[in-house]
Design a protein around this motif. Structure first.
Motif, PDB file in Angstrom:
ATOM      1  N   THR A  39       8.738  19.866   9.978  1.00  0.00           N
ATOM      2  CA  THR A  39       8.853  18.700  10.846  1.00  0.00           C
ATOM      3  C   THR A  39       7.504  18.002  10.914  1.00  0.00           C
ATOM      4  OG1 THR A  39      10.474  19.898  12.189  1.00  0.00           O
ATOM      5  CG2 THR A  39       9.495  17.914  13.143  1.00  0.00           C
ATOM      6  N   TYR A  40       7.483  16.709  10.609  1.00  0.00           N
ATOM      7  CA  TYR A  40       6.246  15.928  10.733  1.00  0.00           C
ATOM      8  C   TYR A  40       6.240  15.246  12.091  1.00  0.00           C
ATOM      9  CZ  TYR A  40       4.112  16.470   6.164  1.00  0.00           C
ATOM     10  OH  TYR A  40       3.457  16.984   5.077  1.00  0.00           O
ATOM     11  N   VAL A  41       5.240  15.597  12.899  1.00  0.00           N
ATOM     12  CA  VAL A  41       5.154  15.056  14.259  1.00  0.00           C
ATOM     13  C   VAL A  41       3.866  14.254  14.402  1.00  0.00           C
ATOM     14  CG1 VAL A  41       6.557  16.874  15.306  1.00  0.00           C
ATOM     15  CG2 VAL A  41       4.092  17.224  15.062  1.00  0.00           C
ATOM     16  N   TYR A  42       3.815  13.448  15.435  1.00  0.00           N
ATOM     17  CA  TYR A  42       2.637  12.614  15.663  1.00  0.00           C
ATOM     18  C   TYR A  42       1.452  13.434  16.151  1.00  0.00           C
ATOM     19  CZ  TYR A  42       5.807   8.672  15.122  1.00  0.00           C
ATOM     20  OH  TYR A  42       6.711   7.771  14.614  1.00  0.00           O
ATOM     21  N   ASP A  43       1.725  14.534  16.815  1.00  0.00           N
ATOM     22  CA  ASP A  43       0.666  15.397  17.324  1.00  0.00           C
ATOM     23  C   ASP A  43       0.993  16.826  16.917  1.00  0.00           C
ATOM     24  OD1 ASP A  43      -1.195  16.890  18.691  1.00  0.00           O
ATOM     25  OD2 ASP A  43      -0.550  16.285  20.704  1.00  0.00           O
ATOM     26  N   ILE A  44       0.215  17.387  15.969  1.00  0.00           N
ATOM     27  CA  ILE A  44       0.552  18.713  15.454  1.00  0.00           C
ATOM     28  C   ILE A  44       0.430  19.807  16.506  1.00  0.00           C
ATOM     29  CG2 ILE A  44      -0.087  18.150  13.078  1.00  0.00           C
ATOM     30  CD1 ILE A  44      -2.624  19.969  13.723  1.00  0.00           C
ATOM     31  N   GLU A  45      -0.265  19.529  17.595  1.00  0.00           N
ATOM     32  CA  GLU A  45      -0.406  20.540  18.638  1.00  0.00           C
ATOM     33  C   GLU A  45       0.679  20.414  19.713  1.00  0.00           C
ATOM     34  OE1 GLU A  45      -4.453  20.288  20.004  1.00  0.00           O
ATOM     35  OE2 GLU A  45      -5.114  21.744  18.500  1.00  0.00           O
ATOM     36  N   SER A  46       1.711  19.618  19.424  1.00  0.00           N
ATOM     37  CA  SER A  46       2.789  19.449  20.398  1.00  0.00           C
ATOM     38  C   SER A  46       3.820  20.562  20.326  1.00  0.00           C
ATOM     39  CB  SER A  46       3.477  18.093  20.194  1.00  0.00           C
ATOM     40  OG  SER A  46       4.101  18.046  18.911  1.00  0.00           O
ATOM     41  N   VAL A  61       0.845  -1.195   0.000  1.00  0.00           N
ATOM     42  CA  VAL A  61       0.000   0.000   0.000  1.00  0.00           C
ATOM     43  C   VAL A  61       0.881   1.246   0.000  1.00  0.00           C
ATOM     44  CG1 VAL A  61      -1.795   1.287   1.227  1.00  0.00           C
ATOM     45  CG2 VAL A  61      -1.809  -1.224   1.257  1.00  0.00           C
ATOM     46  N   THR A  62       0.554   2.182  -0.870  1.00  0.00           N
ATOM     47  CA  THR A  62       1.266   3.462  -0.963  1.00  0.00           C
ATOM     48  C   THR A  62       0.315   4.588  -0.551  1.00  0.00           C
ATOM     49  OG1 THR A  62       2.640   2.680  -2.783  1.00  0.00           O
ATOM     50  CG2 THR A  62       2.481   5.063  -2.489  1.00  0.00           C
ATOM     51  N   ILE A  63       0.777   5.435   0.358  1.00  0.00           N
ATOM     52  CA  ILE A  63       0.015   6.616   0.766  1.00  0.00           C
ATOM     53  C   ILE A  63       0.608   7.830   0.057  1.00  0.00           C
ATOM     54  CG2 ILE A  63      -0.641   8.128   2.673  1.00  0.00           C
ATOM     55  CD1 ILE A  63      -2.035   5.410   2.752  1.00  0.00           C
ATOM     56  N   ILE A  64      -0.252   8.603  -0.594  1.00  0.00           N
ATOM     57  CA  ILE A  64       0.164   9.822  -1.279  1.00  0.00           C
ATOM     58  C   ILE A  64      -0.344  11.013  -0.478  1.00  0.00           C
ATOM     59  CG2 ILE A  64       0.094  11.138  -3.427  1.00  0.00           C
ATOM     60  CD1 ILE A  64       1.371   8.335  -3.679  1.00  0.00           C
ATOM     61  N   VAL A  65       0.559  11.896  -0.068  1.00  0.00           N
ATOM     62  CA  VAL A  65       0.190  13.079   0.711  1.00  0.00           C
ATOM     63  C   VAL A  65       0.057  14.254  -0.256  1.00  0.00           C
ATOM     64  CG1 VAL A  65       0.766  14.587   2.644  1.00  0.00           C
ATOM     65  CG2 VAL A  65       1.465  12.172   2.681  1.00  0.00           C
ATOM     66  N   ASN A  66      -1.203  14.594  -0.561  1.00  0.00           N
ATOM     67  CA  ASN A  66      -1.532  15.651  -1.522  1.00  0.00           C
ATOM     68  C   ASN A  66      -2.091  16.837  -0.732  1.00  0.00           C
ATOM     69  OD1 ASN A  66      -4.199  15.940  -4.017  1.00  0.00           O
ATOM     70  ND2 ASN A  66      -2.299  17.074  -3.892  1.00  0.00           N
ATOM     71  N   ALA A  67      -1.197  17.527  -0.015  1.00  0.00           N
ATOM     72  CA  ALA A  67      -1.652  18.566   0.910  1.00  0.00           C
ATOM     73  C   ALA A  67      -0.592  19.635   1.068  1.00  0.00           C
ATOM     74  CB  ALA A  67      -1.982  17.952   2.273  1.00  0.00           C
ATOM     75  N   GLY A  68      -1.033  20.874   1.238  1.00  0.00           N
ATOM     76  CA  GLY A  68      -0.120  21.981   1.474  1.00  0.00           C
ATOM     77  C   GLY A  68       0.145  22.225   2.944  1.00  0.00           C
ATOM     78  N   ASN A  69      -0.560  21.538   3.816  1.00  0.00           N
ATOM     79  CA  ASN A  69      -0.341  21.624   5.258  1.00  0.00           C
ATOM     80  C   ASN A  69       0.276  20.329   5.767  1.00  0.00           C
ATOM     81  OD1 ASN A  69      -2.750  23.480   4.623  1.00  0.00           O
ATOM     82  ND2 ASN A  69      -2.138  24.146   6.658  1.00  0.00           N
ATOM     83  N   THR A  70       0.978  20.432   6.873  1.00  0.00           N
ATOM     84  CA  THR A  70       1.583  19.264   7.494  1.00  0.00           C
ATOM     85  C   THR A  70       0.499  18.423   8.170  1.00  0.00           C
ATOM     86  OG1 THR A  70       3.535  20.595   7.941  1.00  0.00           O
ATOM     87  CG2 THR A  70       3.373  18.515   9.105  1.00  0.00           C
ATOM     88  N   LEU A  71       0.365  17.174   7.745  1.00  0.00           N
ATOM     89  CA  LEU A  71      -0.663  16.290   8.289  1.00  0.00           C
ATOM     90  C   LEU A  71      -0.076  15.371   9.372  1.00  0.00           C
ATOM     91  CD1 LEU A  71      -2.436  15.137   4.988  1.00  0.00           C
ATOM     92  CD2 LEU A  71      -2.829  17.192   6.344  1.00  0.00           C
ATOM     93  N   GLU A  72      -0.945  14.806  10.175  1.00  0.00           N
ATOM     94  CA  GLU A  72      -0.529  13.765  11.113  1.00  0.00           C
ATOM     95  C   GLU A  72      -0.518  12.433  10.356  1.00  0.00           C
ATOM     96  OE1 GLU A  72      -2.818  13.645  14.678  1.00  0.00           O
ATOM     97  OE2 GLU A  72      -2.290  15.693  15.287  1.00  0.00           O
ATOM     98  N   HIS A  97       5.957  28.803   8.132  1.00  0.00           N
ATOM     99  CA  HIS A  97       4.929  27.919   8.673  1.00  0.00           C
ATOM    100  C   HIS A  97       5.101  27.927  10.194  1.00  0.00           C
ATOM    101  CE1 HIS A  97       5.166  25.446   4.672  1.00  0.00           C
ATOM    102  NE2 HIS A  97       4.555  26.612   4.522  1.00  0.00           N
ATOM    103  N   ARG A  98       4.445  28.862  10.845  1.00  0.00           N
ATOM    104  CA  ARG A  98       4.584  28.947  12.302  1.00  0.00           C
ATOM    105  C   ARG A  98       3.957  27.731  12.967  1.00  0.00           C
ATOM    106  NH1 ARG A  98       1.019  31.724  16.189  1.00  0.00           N
ATOM    107  NH2 ARG A  98       2.182  31.813  18.159  1.00  0.00           N
ATOM    108  N   THR A  99       2.817  27.300  12.450  1.00  0.00           N
ATOM    109  CA  THR A  99       2.148  26.083  12.907  1.00  0.00           C
ATOM    110  C   THR A  99       1.648  25.340  11.666  1.00  0.00           C
ATOM    111  OG1 THR A  99      -0.108  26.940  12.999  1.00  0.00           O
ATOM    112  CG2 THR A  99       1.296  27.374  14.912  1.00  0.00           C
ATOM    113  N   PRO A 100       1.279  24.082  11.821  1.00  0.00           N
ATOM    114  CA  PRO A 100       0.720  23.359  10.661  1.00  0.00           C
ATOM    115  C   PRO A 100      -0.666  23.848  10.246  1.00  0.00           C
ATOM    116  CG  PRO A 100       1.589  21.830  12.300  1.00  0.00           C
ATOM    117  CD  PRO A 100       1.527  23.175  12.952  1.00  0.00           C
TER     118      PRO A 100
END
Length: 916
Positions: free
Chosen positions: A361-368, A306-317, A732-735
């Motif tokens: 930086t991709y983090v597990y919790d964007i509010e961290s 399975v391949t996941i494609i991230v088609n987004a301008g914001n940092t996702l979880e 990008h101050r926040t995601p």
């Protein structure tokens, strides 16, 4: 399968009929109530409300009594009903005008006539039909696809799952039919030449499951959302009116899954985010919806690759990718422009080897992150203004995670999934430092990069530094990006020697106590990294004594603290006391001090200036000044010829053009959005279209950035455009920032280097580049009502102003766009626009406002360093205000107008407009 589609279409038709019938009944009921006497009308309305409430409760009871399967079907039908019932009407013509008028409170009258003229673009003349224009678009298409190719990032590739060995794939999810090529608002671009995802797969020699494709095409949910597009202004209106409800995702039947498994073990799912100018996104919008997670789970449990494609301008979880071993690969493509699907398909097939690196930086919790603690809607109780506290200081993005978790690898790995700068390749590279010269003037390295794998590819050498830190002293991140270089494409066994160079001074920190920059003595670790956390090698540079910089190295202007007048009380995060200084919006008093109120509402006019001459007859035309320095004495003779009325008209009507003054040879100029290719906010026209800025930055290719700017400049000349409202250099101050797709990175140096390349390319073609949004315009919530942004001098200089400084000095730009933000308590802050931009950095040129809203007034602008009003809505109002201010402060207003004309016309003379 055919029978299934037939049943689905029949069900949709049935629901549509029900929607129509219910609408007719509601209309009839409204008419009945309207015909009643007023005394009876209120009672009937109340009874209807109670009845609807009872019916809703009854439906809930009925739903609970159903089996799980029946309940699922009922919920799905209810969702379809809701979508069809609330299907948005398209905004057109006067409806757009009406909403905009309501949004900003413009009064009807002469203003409306001016507004209509501005919206229709009657005063803007460009020619997109010539052979030269067509050739420019062809060149743009080539560069656009190059950027998409190099901006694509391979984040995960277990067991060399990519490129695909079996060139057959199942594409799951409705998102594949609503591919996001770009962003929305002024950062949108022309996508009329966009390549359909499935066509791109075919072009790359990859077969997709046609039956699965047909299954999705037949879904009524898909039909209701596919193929809708809007102009920039409509996208912004929708953003301002939208809520945070995530889009649903239709289920996949067991029959469809069974057929897909027989077709291939390869499966692909595209995940997206919804962000647009004028609307930030919530945490929930940056992680998988419950329905999308269910789809991922079903696919991951049934397919081995399975391949996941991230088609987004914001940092996702993206933590979910670790839940399922069958998710072998993750490709980030951002919002990659009209040809990004080609790049994606070629990466899947192996024709393209990914070479991009993520810019956040991709983090597990964007509010961290600490910045997320102060993001959103904050209003003063005693002042009609919103505010925002940048209490994180310099610790934005990786600067926080790398510093906070220094020495705690376990904690770091639990917080960070993909470090800043991450990106894989289908090949491998070996680095060897073959030469180094480290001294107090410059850091220079030569790095030999060898392709040690089996396929051709490009690599990125990232150079970071760690400065000596004294607890309790000047705040310093544990690591900072210094510079980077990208190799050429290397064949297997081939090597390339890249030269890395930057000024040692670039590692200095700003000392707010002594109002200077300083390199403190000690060991500076120069680190070559695959990303910010994976360091390949470290070189030590020893500095025996402090080096203090009292003046700007380019202009000689003495440094000083420029943004401390407000005395806004807030605690700024310190690595010396994480717990005691960690941001919290719960500590806000929400009460503006008297000094803040006075500063926000007051404006000082300098009447102690000599009244300049106006309306003189000196026989000069603007062209006579071409090639002269900004401070050449002939400018005074020329500017003396302008009347006050001419200057008022010129600065007030600065939206997408400037006016001609024929008597003295001042031409009309055309100024256009946007960062991903030319666009006019209120209507579409054919133009080159590029990936959004986040994708451009993810190439980590400065030469390609220059090439993009150069081709945009050539296109501008072909169309008759003289100014470009771009690039956008905010971080990008926040995601959650609604315009993160339009901005580049969480890192100021990456922003500055890519932004300088883009700007230099366009400037060299004779285009006024308006670097924007100057400054600290990193959230959309409350932005257009004038938000007060509070920070400290060090964070402002090292993080938020740094990309602008780099671009001004390296690209010699002649334009800038101020932001909506009140900086240090002032909109169009003179310390920012004159003190910092012009005096300290040496900028010579024009500053335009961003789109004008009620709090942005021309008298304050022209006496503070903001020269043009990007005014669509309130031109007559701003002219009246300037005239009234002139009556009260004739010297100050005349000098301000004259300076604005000087700045704007100097920039005009630098364009291609007078080229023979």
């Amino acid at each position: 399968m055919f029978e299934y589609f037939k049943n689905r279409k029949s069900k949709k038709h049935e629901i549509m009929q029900r929607v129509k019938e219910d609408k007719a009944k509601r209309k009839e009921r409204k008419q009945e109530i309207a015909a009643l006497p007023e005394s009876e009308r209120k009672a009937e309305i109340k009874n209807d409300k109670l009845l609807r409430k009872e019916q809703k409760q009854q439906r809930k009871k009925e739903l609970k009594s159903l089996s799980r399967k029946e309940r699922k079907v009922a919920k799905k039908e209810a969702k379809i009903y809701k979508k069809l019932k609330n299907r948005p009407r398209r905004f057109t013509g006067w409806s757009i005008v009406a909403i905009l008028l309501l949004t900003i409170g413009v009064t009807v009258g002469p203003t409306v006539l001016s507004l209509v003229e501005n919206i229709t673009g009657k005063h803007i003349a460009i020619d997109t039909t010539s052979d030269e224009a067509a050739e420019a678009r062809d060149a743009a298409d080539i560069v656009s696809e190059e950027i998409a190719n190099e901006g694509l990032v391979l984040l995960k590739n277990e067991n060399n799952a990519l490129p695909l060995t079996d060139k057959k794939i199942n594409v799951f999810g409705s998102t594949a039919f609503n591919f996001k090529y770009g962003g929305g608002g002024s950062g949108a671009s022309d996508q009329t030449r966009a390549v359909n995802l499935f066509d791109a797969l075919t072009n790359a020699g990859i077969e997709y499951n046609q039956e699965l494709y047909d299954y999705y095409v037949g879904l009524p949910e898909l039909e209701a959302t596919t193929g809708n597009s809007s102009t920039g202004v409509v996208q912004v209106i929708k953003g301002m009116l939208s809520g945070d409800e995530a889009a649903g995702e239709p289920d996949v039947t067991d029959a469809a899954l069974t057929q897909a498994k027989e077709y291939s073990e390869n499966a692909m799912i595209i995940i997206q985010s919804d962000a647009v100018e004028a609307s930030d996104v919530s945490k929930d919008q940056l992680k998988l919806s419950e329905e999308m997670h269910h789809l991922v789970e079903e696919v991951a449990e049934n397919f081995s690759n399975v391949t996941i494609i991230v088609n987004a301008g914001n940092t996702l979880e993206l933590g979910f990718v670790e839940e399922f071993p069958s998710i072998q690969s993750v490709l980030w493509i951002g919002t990659p422009g009209p040809f990004g699907t080609n790049s994606l398909a070629k990466a899947l097939s192996g024709e393209l080897n990914p070479s991009g690196r993520i810019t956040d930086t991709y983090v597990y919790d964007i509010e961290s992150s600490p910045a997320s603690e102060n993001f959103g809607d904050y209003q003063y109780e005693n002042l009609d203004k919103a505010y925002l506290n940048y209490e994180e200081g310099i610790y934005v993005g990786y600067r926080f995670y790398e510093t906070f978790y220094q020495g705690n690898e376990e904690g770091y790995n639990q917080a960070v999934q993909f470090p800043f700068g991450s990106g894989l390749s289908y090949t491998t590279f070996d680095w060897n430092v073959v030469n180094q010269e480290l001294n107090s003037d410059s850091i220079e390295l030569q790095v030999e990069v060898t392709n040690t794998g089996d396929v051709a590819g490009k690599d990125v050498v990232q150079v970071y530094y760690s400065a000596p830190y004294t607890p309790g002293g000047i705040e310093k991140s544990a690591i900072n990006l210094a510079t980077f270089e990208k190799t050429k494409s290397l064949e297997p066994g081939e090597y390339d020697v890249v030269t890395i160079q930057y000024d040692t001074r670039d590692m200095a920190s700003y000392d707010m106590t002594n109002e200077n920059y300083i390199l403190e003595n000690g060991t500076y670790e120069i680190k070559l990294g695959k990303n910010v956390h994976e360091i390949d090698s470290t070189l030590n540079f020893e500095l025996a004594e402090d080096i203090v910089y009292q003046t700007d190295g380019d202009t000689g202007t003495t440094y000083k603290n420029r943004f401390t007048q407000s005395e806004n009380e807030m605690t700024v995060l310190s690595r010396n006391d994480w717990e005691g200084t960690y941001p919290s919006d719960q500590d806000d008093t929400k009460v503006a001090t008297d000094k803040v109120i006075e500063r926000v509402q007051g404006h000082a006019y300098n009447d102690d200036v000599e009244m300049p001459a106006t309306g003189a007859d000196n026989g000069l035309n603007l062209e006579d000044l071409k090639g002269l320095d900004y401070d050449d004495p002939m400018w005074d003779d020329f500017l003396d010829q302008l009347t006050v009325d001419q200057m008022i008209d010129y600065v007030s009507e600065g939206a997408y053009h400037t006016k001609a003054i024929d008597e003295i040879g001042i031409p009309n100029t055309v100024l256009m959005d946007g960062p991903a290719g030319f666009s006019f906010f209120f209507k579409q026209f054919e133009a080159g279209a590029y990936p959004t800025e986040i994708v451009m930055a993810s190439t980590w290719n400065k030469d390609l950035a220059y090439e993009m700017g150069e081709v945009i400049g050539q296109e501008a000349k072909a169309y008759g455009i003289h100014g470009w409202y771009a690039p956008a250099l905010n971080i990008h101050r926040t995601p959650q920032g609604g315009r993160n797709f339009e901005y580049m990175s969480e890192d100021p140096v990456l922003n500055g280097m890519i932004g300088a390349g883009m700007s230099k390319g366009a400037t060299d073609q004779g285009i006024t580049v308006f670097i924007k949004h100057f400054a600290m315009n990193e959230q959309e919530t409350n932005a257009r009502s004038g938000i007060l942004v509070w920070s400290n001098e060090q964070a402002m200089r090292e993080i938020h102003l740094r990309p602008f400084e780099m671009t001004v000095k390296e690209a010699d730009v002649t334009g800038a766009m101020s932001s909506f933000s009140y900086i240090d308590g002032k909109w169009a802050n003179p310390e920012l626009l004159n003190g910092m931009l012009r005096d300290e950095w040496g900028f010579e040129g024009v500053v335009s406002s961003d789109a004008v809203f009620g709090f942005m007034e021309a008298p304050q602008a022209v006496t503070s360093g903001n020269d043009l009003m990007l005014d669509i809505f309130s031109v007559p109002s701003n002219k009246n205000k300037l005239e009234a201010a002139y009556e009260q402060h004739p010297e100050a207003i005349t000098v301000g107008l004259r300076n604005s004309m000087h700045n704007a016309l100097y920039a005009t003379l630098k364009t291609h407009i007078f080229n023979k």
